[in-house]
Design an enzyme around this catalytic site. Sequence first.
Site, PDB file in Angstrom:
ATOM      1  N   ASN A   1       0.768  -1.145   0.021  1.00 24.53           N
ATOM      2  CA  ASN A   1      -0.269   0.111   0.028  1.00 24.53           C
ATOM      3  C   ASN A   1       0.832   1.311  -0.003  1.00 24.53           C
ATOM      4  O   ASN A   1       1.925   1.414   0.371  1.00 24.53           O
ATOM      5  CB  ASN A   1      -0.921   0.021   1.193  1.00 24.53           C
ATOM      6  CG  ASN A   1      -0.099   0.202   2.504  1.00 24.53           C
ATOM      7  OD1 ASN A   1       0.122   1.532   2.669  1.00 24.53           O
ATOM      8  ND2 ASN A   1       0.219  -0.470   3.371  1.00 24.53           N
ATOM      9  N   CYS A   2       0.181   2.408  -0.446  1.00 20.69           N
ATOM     10  CA  CYS A   2       0.897   3.659  -0.176  1.00 20.69           C
ATOM     11  C   CYS A   2      -0.408   4.325   0.415  1.00 20.69           C
ATOM     12  O   CYS A   2      -1.088   4.956  -0.425  1.00 20.69           O
ATOM     13  CB  CYS A   2       1.012   4.056  -1.590  1.00 20.69           C
ATOM     14  SG  CYS A   2       2.742   3.407  -2.062  1.00 20.69           S
ATOM     15  N   VAL A   3      -0.628   4.389   1.713  1.00 18.36           N
ATOM     16  CA  VAL A   3      -1.351   5.551   2.232  1.00 18.36           C
ATOM     17  C   VAL A   3      -0.618   6.632   2.116  1.00 18.36           C
ATOM     18  O   VAL A   3       0.555   6.741   1.418  1.00 18.36           O
ATOM     19  CB  VAL A   3      -1.723   5.248   3.722  1.00 18.36           C
ATOM     20  CG1 VAL A   3      -2.885   4.065   3.794  1.00 18.36           C
ATOM     21  CG2 VAL A   3      -0.712   4.819   4.466  1.00 18.36           C
TER      22      VAL A   3
END
Lengths: 76, 349, 428
Positions: free
Chosen positions: C241-243
């Site tokens: 992920n890339c929050v």
Amino acid sequence: MVKEIERVGIPVVHICTVVPISKTIGANRIVPAIGIPYPLGDPTKSAEQSKKIRRELVERGLKALETPVSEQTVFE
Amino acid sequence: MAKYKIVHYINNFFSGAGGEEAAGMRPEVHEGAMGPGLALLEAFGEDYEIAATVVCGDNYFGENLEDATAELLSMIEPFKPDLFIAGPAFNAGRYGVACGTICKAVEKELGIPVLTGMYEENPGVDMFRKDLIVIKTKNSAAGMRKAVPVFKNLGEKLVKGEEILGPDIEGYLERGIRVNYFAEKRGSERAIELLVKKCRGEECPTEYPMPKFDRVEPTAPVTDMAHTKIAIVTSGGIVPQGNPDHIESSSATKYGIYSIAGMERMDKKDFMTVHGGYDRAFVTEDPNLVIPLDVLREMEKEGVIGELADYFITTTGTGTATGNAKAFGEDFVGKLKEDGIGAVILTST
Amino acid sequence: MKLELGKIYIRDVQFAEKTYVKDGTLYVCKEEIEKLVLEDERLTGARVELARPGESVRISPVKDVIEPRVKVEGNGAVFPGVIGKVGQVGEGRTHALVGATVITCGKIVGFQEGVIDMSGPTAKYTPFSQTNNVCVVIEPADGLETHDYEAAGRMAGLKTAVYVAEAAKNLVPDEIVTYETKPLLEQIAQYPDLPKIGYVHMLQSQGLLHDTYYYGVDAKKFIPTIMYPTEIMDGAIVSGNCVAPCDKVTTYHHLNNPVIEDLYQHHGKDLNFVGVILTNENVFLADKERHSDMVAKLAKYLGLDGLLITEEGYGNPDTDLMMNCKKVTQAGVKVVIITDEFPGRDGKSYSLADAVPEADTMVSCGQGNLIVHFPPMDKLIGTMDYVESQIGGYAGCMNEDGSFDAELQIIIASTIANGFNKLAARTY
């Protein structure tokens, strides 16, 4: 934003997925939505069904707007 | 070297004009220091001068906020001060509000540092603590002697652009502003130490106190939906294709108002979402999932609702500061009122 | 479970004909890495570049950061179910190239990839300005769908890390640290007088660019479960992920989870570290309710006296965080939350989207909305084409000389909400 609208006397219904946040920020009329990626409708179902879900949610929203409340109320 | 110039604001009482009987006095300007300004002048020393003292009656100020502020600004501006000081107001409520109001206006209009002082229960504190540095004083003028060196120290730092440290160190009232710093130990270690204390029943001070969110009384319900004009507001980040106003995908600093006049539904050709907080695939395909335009148009035709406003108001909810969201709301409610909006549907993801 | 972590300290990284470690320097073969990455048809370009501490180098948009680790003894392989075969990990011996990382970057998938500066005023905000980084710049095939691009990028990073880590397999570690957690009843019996402490690790699992994998299982598809702390050190958890970049828990941060590391430091001294409860962050309210119920149930079932909770991301996951805190507290277990804050650029707003009175003991990892200045750098790895739309950037934030201004949250792991850094916020 909800509170600023309500503060000037315009009834507002908050249709949202994360009801606890809505409660925390202080919305008074709350209608739980379907989910975060698709609050009003359900695209995993057919287009007709998704729209029907949306219509029901909006109707519930209108009903909330027509209902007198004295405290934060969730219209399930 | 030219001296740094200060302009000082005081009320009727501290100017010597009198108490209640003089509270209606209009703004006046006097060259040089007077009243409590004399003590300030002495403390600031020879590099500073109080170029002028402006005075206004507390009642006049309170009853004519805008006019009094404008008049005072026009009196202060010609002196081109480097620092503006108001009060201190101690526990005088009307005076505190006046000090806060004029400080905020001077900072905004003249772009110079401002300082005021109040007793912590002064109603002016809660109104202005986030906007201003309010020096903590006692509840009466007897506290002036102690307050003077604090004014001097902070005033000097402000004029020279030096870093202002925390409220306890500098002697001002906590402003409620979250400021970063590097702690000695990393967060996980600090948390474990706190947890061990908590388990032992020892004191374990939080690094972030839970806020108390304010509440609004519920409005009366809509009684005649069939004749009510409805507007849609959303935090779901729906914008016209290309995001013309560059609304941020997270931590928004702006909102947009976009037309839906003549549209039967939200078409993916016209609209997109910039919301950074969820999987956008579904909404990209069908923006009606956030702005239920299709069903509201049906209801409009069926006469279930009176009318739908021909625009929607939008921003991105994720990570958006509550202060910004509040400011957006305050900003657009005027338009909603003007346009005769009788109810709002606000959607969030 | 008992795991020996053999640390091989890396102080420099250089290109060479083959990949090996000698005298604290990691030598990598560029061509072999590029070839390995390009085995994936979804990627049409791969370029390897190096970034060392103190260099005038900017890396952006960063997707993930991974510490190279390899299994030396014991069951399973690193990143089980993702790269290695599915199999229980967390026991035996693992070697790590400490001070080296693999960083994936390239064209953004969403808005949510971040920046690393190897020197200058913003370097202090990210741990990766202090590591020797092997950067893999990837290029997606034309028209590659975003979910596929994210998966391809994720695999490219993990494969490269596993490839590099092979160099550590036959080395003698500079230091060996042993971590051990016994089965529950034995663990409790080992230190009967110390408070029994657990850790609720909330995995980001909200969909595109917001997923995390446990033994290859998408975390949004599991229900809360119990994990031995050593499993995570073998790569049982992988970031997909890339929050917001600032509080992204990179795969590096899973391997080096600071709460687990520091709990082991305290283990047997002033607390008894019993285990980890894994849970997720959901997009449906019913899931949030059910899973926070289960977390509280597991906490009580384990007989915990206290636990720490960390989340990944901000906004609606704050609700999962608060629900967990509330229900666990109501179950009679003491809670400390570690979080970062988003009170607006002026620092004046509420820091979290949600709040409950039970959240009375919190540790701050800093506020991510602060605007910071990024001066020009001599070398760029990746591209700056997207800065204005990356989280933390804004229209007009980029200057012609290559400098820009942005919120602190654009920096990878700057306010990571598991307490890895020393950054904190206080009230002025």
